[in-house]
Design a protein around this motif. Structure first.
Motif, PDB file in Angstrom:
ATOM      1  N   PRO A 244       0.803  -1.224   0.000  1.00  0.00           N
ATOM      2  CA  PRO A 244       0.000   0.000   0.000  1.00  0.00           C
ATOM      3  C   PRO A 244       0.838   1.277   0.000  1.00  0.00           C
ATOM      4  N   LEU A 245       0.402   2.258  -0.774  1.00  0.00           N
ATOM      5  CA  LEU A 245       1.111   3.519  -0.834  1.00  0.00           C
ATOM      6  C   LEU A 245       1.110   4.226   0.515  1.00  0.00           C
ATOM      7  N   ASP A 246       0.064   4.004   1.313  1.00  0.00           N
ATOM      8  CA  ASP A 246       0.018   4.691   2.594  1.00  0.00           C
ATOM      9  C   ASP A 246       1.017   4.137   3.605  1.00  0.00           C
ATOM     10  N   MET A 247       1.769   3.073   3.231  1.00  0.00           N
ATOM     11  CA  MET A 247       2.846   2.597   4.101  1.00  0.00           C
ATOM     12  C   MET A 247       3.967   3.628   4.192  1.00  0.00           C
ATOM     13  N   GLN A 248       3.967   4.594   3.272  1.00  0.00           N
ATOM     14  CA  GLN A 248       4.953   5.665   3.378  1.00  0.00           C
ATOM     15  C   GLN A 248       4.829   6.395   4.714  1.00  0.00           C
ATOM     16  N   ARG A 249       3.589   6.523   5.185  1.00  0.00           N
ATOM     17  CA  ARG A 249       3.373   7.212   6.451  1.00  0.00           C
ATOM     18  C   ARG A 249       4.049   6.474   7.601  1.00  0.00           C
TER      19      ARG A 249
END
Length: 220
Positions: free
Chosen positions: A143-148
């Protein structure tokens, strides 16, 4: 801190070719000029943190689980060219779109160079360790929100000013987050990182801006 003295023009030209731009004498002069300007404002920084596996906070999805298979540790990392490079790109987009395209291509090549330097530093600090290539949020089903999560683990907003907006875009934009698997034992060839590969200097994949095995990540 990493200081870039030259940018990988071959890589930048590859990006330009993807945008349908062909090289000629005028374009070569523009490349040289943009390289000088971009080098004058880049403030390259990176952070990393090595964590023991399993670590559920960073393992979300089948692809990252497969990528880290056989690894007992992982390095979460981020890298950025800094806010001044972003400002230069934004101004050029308003004043000169041709220049903006060239600057953007050079900046993309530059942030990859910073990541490569970070890979090499990790390999130096953990001699004898086998490393996978960088696996970034947005690859496969990661998931792209794993960047957070990665930015939080690294305290990146406070330490180097790297943040994530509501659209899950990194700010500054020429930045990267990634996870690298670390193992005391050999790992499958398709997941090995370039920094510890014996073929690093002669690799045909690297000359093309790619690396072996990446296309098959999801099926490992």
């Amino acid at each position: 801190m990493i200081t870039l003295r030259r940018l990988n023009r071959d890589e930048a030209v590859r990006y330009l070719g993807g945008a349908g731009i062909a090289l000629n004498e005028k374009m070569n002069r523009l490349l040289e000029d943009c390289e000088r300007e971009l080098l004058s404002v880049i403030d390259a920084k990176f952070l990393y943190r090595v964590i023991d596996l399993p670590f559920d906070a960073i393992v979300k999805g089948r692809d990252i689980r497969g990528h880290l298979g056989g690894c007992d540790r992982a390095a979460v990392m981020c890298a950025t060219l800094g806010a001044a490079a972003d400002r230069l790109l934004r101004v050029s987009q308003i004043t000169d779109m041709s220049r903006a395209v060239v600057l953007d291509s050079l900046a993309s090549a530059a942030v990859e160079q910073v990541c490569g330097e970070a890979d090499a530093l990790l390999a130096e600090r953990f001699p004898g360790t086998f490393m996978t290539f960088r696996f970034s949020p947005g690859y496969g089903d990661y998931p792209l929100d794993m960047q957070r999560t990665i930015l939080r683990l690294l305290d990146a907003p406070r330490k180097i000013g790297l943040t994530l907006n509501e659209s899950l875009l990194l700010t500054p934009s020429k930045s990267v987050t990634a996870v690298i698997g670390l193992s005391d034992h050999p790992i499958p060839r398709g997941r090995r990182g370039c920094a510890v590969c014996s073929l690093r200097e002669t690799c045909a994949y690297r000359r093309k801006g790619s690396h072996c095995g990446f296309e098959n990540t999801a099926s490992e």
